[in-house]
Structures are given as C-alpha cells and as structure tokens.
Design a protein around this motif. Structure first.
Motif, short mmCIF file in Angstrom:
data_model
loop_
_atom_site.label_atom_id
_atom_site.label_comp_id
_atom_site.label_asym_id
_atom_site.label_seq_id
_atom_site.Cartn_x
_atom_site.Cartn_y
_atom_site.Cartn_z
N ILE A 146 37.75 -0.79 -14.87
CA ILE A 146 38.71 -0.62 -13.77
C ILE A 146 39.80 0.36 -14.16
O ILE A 146 40.25 1.17 -13.33
CB ILE A 146 39.30 -1.99 -13.39
N THR A 176 48.59 1.94 -17.18
CA THR A 176 47.22 1.61 -17.61
C THR A 176 47.16 1.29 -19.10
O THR A 176 46.34 0.47 -19.51
CB THR A 176 46.26 2.78 -17.29
N TYR A 205 42.12 -5.26 -10.43
CA TYR A 205 42.19 -5.50 -11.88
C TYR A 205 42.69 -6.91 -12.18
O TYR A 205 42.11 -7.64 -12.98
CB TYR A 205 43.12 -4.46 -12.52
N THR A 226 37.54 -5.01 -17.41
CA THR A 226 38.88 -4.48 -17.16
C THR A 226 39.01 -3.02 -17.62
O THR A 226 39.71 -2.23 -16.98
CB THR A 226 39.95 -5.33 -17.87
#
Length: 601
Positions: A270, A307, A190, A267
C-alpha cells in the motif's frame, strides 16, 4: 473454529484489562502524560513539517525571479530566521519528549511494581503452590517492561504518526485538495488493512509470552533444585524438559513472525501505491493544477515523511503486540480473585487467653478426588494454655489443620474460633501476628542472620535477638561464623545446615513471643544433641501459651499435656501419652515402632 474465536475473544479481553491497568497508572500522572503528547506533536510539527514548509516558500521565491546579491538578506532573511527558529523549537521538543517519557515511565514503573507485589503477596498459599516462583518474577518484570515499551511506542511513534496525518491533510488540503483526497483514501485503506492483520497477530503474541513464561519456569525449577538434578544424575531428563519448553517458544515465535511478516508485506504494498501516486502528482502537478515548485516539493516531502512513518508502523504494531503479550500473564493474575480475603467488616484479632475451638471443619484440596477430604467434620477444643500434639500417619490432615488455623487457605465448611472470635471474620495480618509458626522447612531470606531472627519483631533490641538465638541453641554456631550475626544466609538459607536453619527459625518464633504457638515438625532437622537442647528451650517457650505441635517423631510430643491422633482428617484418639500408650491403638503402635518396644514382645 469456535474454539479459536473464544481464544481470540479471551485474548482481546485480557488486552483491554492490560490497557485498563496501564491507563490507571498513567492517569496518576495525567499532567506529565499530556505534556508528553504535546511535545511529541511539537517535535513532529517543527522538524517534519516546519522545515519543508519554509523551504518550499524559499523555492517559490527563487523560481519566480533571480534575486540580486544585495537583496538576499531582505528577501530570504525572515524565512531563514523562521527555519532556524523551527529547528530550535523542534530540538527543544525532542529533549522535552525524552524527559517527559522518562518521568512517566519511572513513576508508572513504581506503581506497577507495587501493584504486582501487593497482588502476589496477598494471594493464598494455594495460588503460590500451583505456580513457579521464577515465572511469577519473570511475569512481573515483563508486565513492567510491557508498559515501558508501549509508552515508548505511543509517544515516539503513534503520536507523531497521528500528528503527521493531521498536519499533512490540513496543509495539503488547502494547497492541493484533489491530491489530499486521494492520499486520505489510501491512508484509510492502509489503516484498515493494518488493523485487521493486527487482530490476527494479537493472540499469537499472548501465546508467545505464555510459552516464554513456561520456559522461564522450567529453567527456574531446574536451577532451584540443581542439587537433586545432579545427585540423581537427571541432567539429560531436565535437558529434555527444557528443550520441549524451548521448542514451544520457537514454534510460538515462528507463528508470530509469519503473521507479522504477512502484515508487513501487505502494508508495504500500500505504501508503494501511495508513493507512486505522489510521484505522478509531483510530475504533473504544475501542468495539471498549476502547483508551484515549492508546493510540489512540500507535497512530495510531506507524503514521503508520512509513508516513512507508516512504513515503520509494522514495527510499531509488532512492538505494541509484544508489549501486550508480555503483560498478558500478569494481567490474568491481577484479575484473579483472592482465594483468602478479609471480610469487609473484619476487625483485629484480640487474644486474651488463647483458647481454640474447631467446629465441624471440612476441607478438601482443589485437585483432590470428589470424596477426598483432607479434614472431614473435624472437631477439637484446645483450652487456653494447653500444649497439644498432633500425630498421625502422613496425609492424615495435620499440616492442613495448621494451614487453616493461619488462614493460608480458607475454610470451606465449619469454623475455627480463637477466644470465641471466628478467624474468618478477623484481619488476616492480626491473626498471624498472634501465632508463632515454625514450619518443617525453615523459611529464611537471603539476608543476615540478625534480620532473619528479628523478622517477626523488627524493633527488637540486639540483646533480645541474642537471647532468642541463645534459647534456640543457635548462638554457639552463630558466634563461630566469621561475620557472626551479619552472616548472609544465602537464598532460602542454603549457606547453613538444615539444623542451623531450623534453629534460626525457632529463634524467630521465640523472639516473636506470640500467645499461640504452632510447631510443624520444628525439630525434625536437628541432631539428637541439638534436639535435646532446643526441646528444653521450646518447653520453656510453651509455658503459659496455647501450643499445637505437629510431629512424626513422637518423643517430641510425649511430654505435652495432650496428644491428638488423626487419621483421614478425623480425630481417632485423644489423651495423654500415658493414657494412649496403655491402649492398643494407633498411637501405641507408632510409639512401639519408634522406640523399638515391639522387638521385646
């Protein structure tokens, strides 16, 4: 492709310089900065990681066996107390985070504002004449706001995110090493993807900021000259110029948006993979690795928290890019060398008599043609106390000469000496403090008339200010104004007429009482009656002083001790009014045209 690489490299260089300036002002408050980092990490630790950790322990106790009512407090009391304490400490860190952030920004903004002001005020007139004043103001504001936005992004997003990575990997690494290893690998993927795409967006941010500066400059130029726009009926033309600049902003912002969106899509993909991995480990963690329910909840919660922070990192990068882009133009200006600088060993100018010697002076402007000299091997000696008029057709170099005397631009070849002292080797401030200057266009601030007159001598008494205004024939109209000396003149003195502005500027020169006087078309804006009265005041002021009077109106210089006629940067005639009118030269021709004598011939 090469040109694009050069542009990118240049953009990265400016970014490094921007960070250098930002780090300088931050280093002045390193204690506050360190405290801000610590409380930001504490906020993340207590609220994002303390709560799930202690809640996981409670779930583990509940899942082992049923607790009787009378054992709830002894069993869970310490954990509940730990939860309460964790939240209390987290909230304290949150408030300290706000406090340290504000303190850091307030102090840094002060330093950055002073840095920008000092840089702009110490640049040469050549620098300023090639730029929009409105753009410089906008660039200063954006430079300061760039620091504020970068600081906020760092303390509220980047530091907590880095802390989250550290806490997540530390805690989960001891509980579920296999999962921590997989999660760590995905986070590396990432970060690499985010960084590579960040480098692509950075020059686009600089381009967008430059386009915004051009738009601000165009708007400022049009609004500043609104009278010319309206009287010439050029509203539509100015609208077209503004639309063209506005279109460049739209295109630049659109390019930045597309690059940012592409980065966000990558992103986000991911992050989906990371959460899918967390879901699989959570579902099979107990069966495969004998992970307790509390640890499963803690594992999923930590991953989700991480996240979420990474999900917003696209916005963080966007804000960082925008902040660095906003600061780009001012960083370039801060890195520009000063065109006029004091010599390292410069001393104050000491004017004893006021003699001026100009030796073999050559000067050309940067945008002039190769052989286009404003002054070409110019020589002139002005004895102390002599009143000299400079005349000649437009473009002959008169105003250029006065600018070099004041070191508003630097001498390229030759020398100017005052009482034998080379002005390139003395302090600029001391040089200009010894020269009273009244330009063709009056220079007034949006302040009171009193402040404008006393600008060169702020310690002058009220009586001295009134006397200067009286000698400049300004007191009569000042006393008729409702607020008198306290009247605000408006931006650049727009509330006053041209003649009134000029008389205020002359009063300032009278009050300054300098040994050398430079008048650049100082009476050009006056009517005949005011010119006669002010000329008398100037004649009294010029007594005993070395004076240079630039004039197109020859009646202004006819009574001076000496008149120098210039053409194409050289002296072509030199003498008194009577001497020059008897010769069939340029001065005699100009005199005849202005007085009408040629009609009698």
């Amino acid at each position: 492709m090469g040109k694009k690489t050069d542009t990118t490299a240049s953009g990265q260089s400016v970014t490094r310089r921007t960070l250098h300036y930002f780090m300088q002002v931050t280093a002045n408050r390193k204690g506050m900065f360190a405290a801000a980092i610590l409380v930001s990490m504490g906020y993340s630790l207590f609220l994002s990681y303390g709560n799930p950790y202690f809640m996981g322990r409670i779930v583990d106790l509940v899942s082992v066996e049923r607790v009787s009512p009378d054992q709830v407090l002894p069993t869970f009391g310490p954990l509940v107390a730990a939860l309460i304490l964790t939240n209390l400490l987290g909230q304290i860190c949150s408030k300290l985070q706000d406090y340290t952030n504000w303190k850091l920004q307030i102090g840094a903004a002060y330093d950055l504002a002073r840095l920008c002001f000092d840089t702009l005020s110490n640049q040469s007139m050549t620098f300023h004449t090639n730029r929009f004043g409105g753009s410089l103001v906008a660039q200063t504001s954006k430079f300061m706001s760039g620091y504020r936005d970068l600081c906020r992004s760092f303390l509220f997003s980047i530091v907590p995110t880095c802390a989250s990575v550290f806490f997540t990997m530390s805690i989960l690494g001891s509980v579920v090493p296999a999962y921590a290893g997989v999660l760590g690998a995905l986070l590396v993927v990432y970060l690499v993807a985010a960084y590579l795409m960040y480098k692509r967006v950075l020059p686009l941010n600089a381009g967008a900021a430059s386009a915004q500066s051009r738009l601000s400059g165009e708007l400022s130029d049009s609004v500043t000259n609104i009278l010319a726009v309206k009287t010439c009926g050029r509203e539509e033309f100015e609208r077209q110029l503004f639309d063209a600049a506005n279109e460049q902003v739209r295109l630049a912002e659109s390019a930045r948006m597309r690059a940012s969106m592409n980065r966000g899509v990558v992103t986000a993909g991911i992050i989906v993979v990371i959460m899918a991995t967390a879901s699989v480990f959570t579902a099979g963690g107990n069966a495969w690795f004998n992970i307790t329910p509390g640890n499963l909840i803690m594992m999923f919660t930590y991953t989700y928290t991480l996240t979420q922070q990474f999900n917003f990192i696209n916005i963080v990068f966007q804000n960082v890019n925008a902040a660095l882009g906003d600061a780009h133009d001012m960083t370039v200006i801060l890195d520009e060398p000063k065109l006029v600088q004091d010599a390292p060993d410069a001393l104050p100018l000491s004017v004893r008599e006021g003699a001026i010697d100009i030796d073999d002076l050559t000067f050309s402007y940067a945008d002039a043609r190769k052989d286009g000299f404003a002054l070409d091997h110019f020589n002139l000696h002005i004895p102390a106390g002599q009143r000299v008029g400079l005349v000649g057709r437009s473009g002959s170099g008169k105003t250029t000469l006065t600018s070099l005397l004041l070191r508003l631009a630097d001498i390229q070849s030759g020398a100017i000496r005052i009482d034998g002292q080379d002005i390139s080797q003395v302090e600029q401030v001391s040089l200009r403090s010894q020269i009273g200057y009244v330009p063709q266009e009056p220079l007034l601030f949006h302040r009171t008339i009193r402040e404008n007159i006393a600008y060169g001598r702020p310690d002058a008494s009220e009586d001295e200010i009134l006397a200067a205004a009286r000698d400049a024939n300004a007191l009569e109209f000042i006393e008729k104004l409702p607020a008198g000396m306290d009247t605000q003149t408006g931006e650049r003195g727009v509330k006053l007429s041209g003649g009134q502005r000029q008389r205020i500027a002359i009063a300032r020169a009278i009050l300054a009482d300098c040994p050398i006087l430079v008048l650049d078309e100082a009476t050009s804006a006056l009517d005949s009656e005011s010119e006669h009265l002010v000329q008398d005041a100037l004649n009294n002021l010029m007594k005993g002083r070395t004076c240079i009077v630039v004039a197109h109106r020859l009646s202004t210089v006819a009574s001076l001790d000496r008149i120098v006629v210039m053409s194409e940067g050289r002296v072509i005639e030199d003498g008194t009014h009577d001497q020059l009118t008897k010769e069939d030269g340029i001065y005699a021709q100009l005199w005849d045209r202005q007085t009408g004598s040629f009609l009698e011939a």
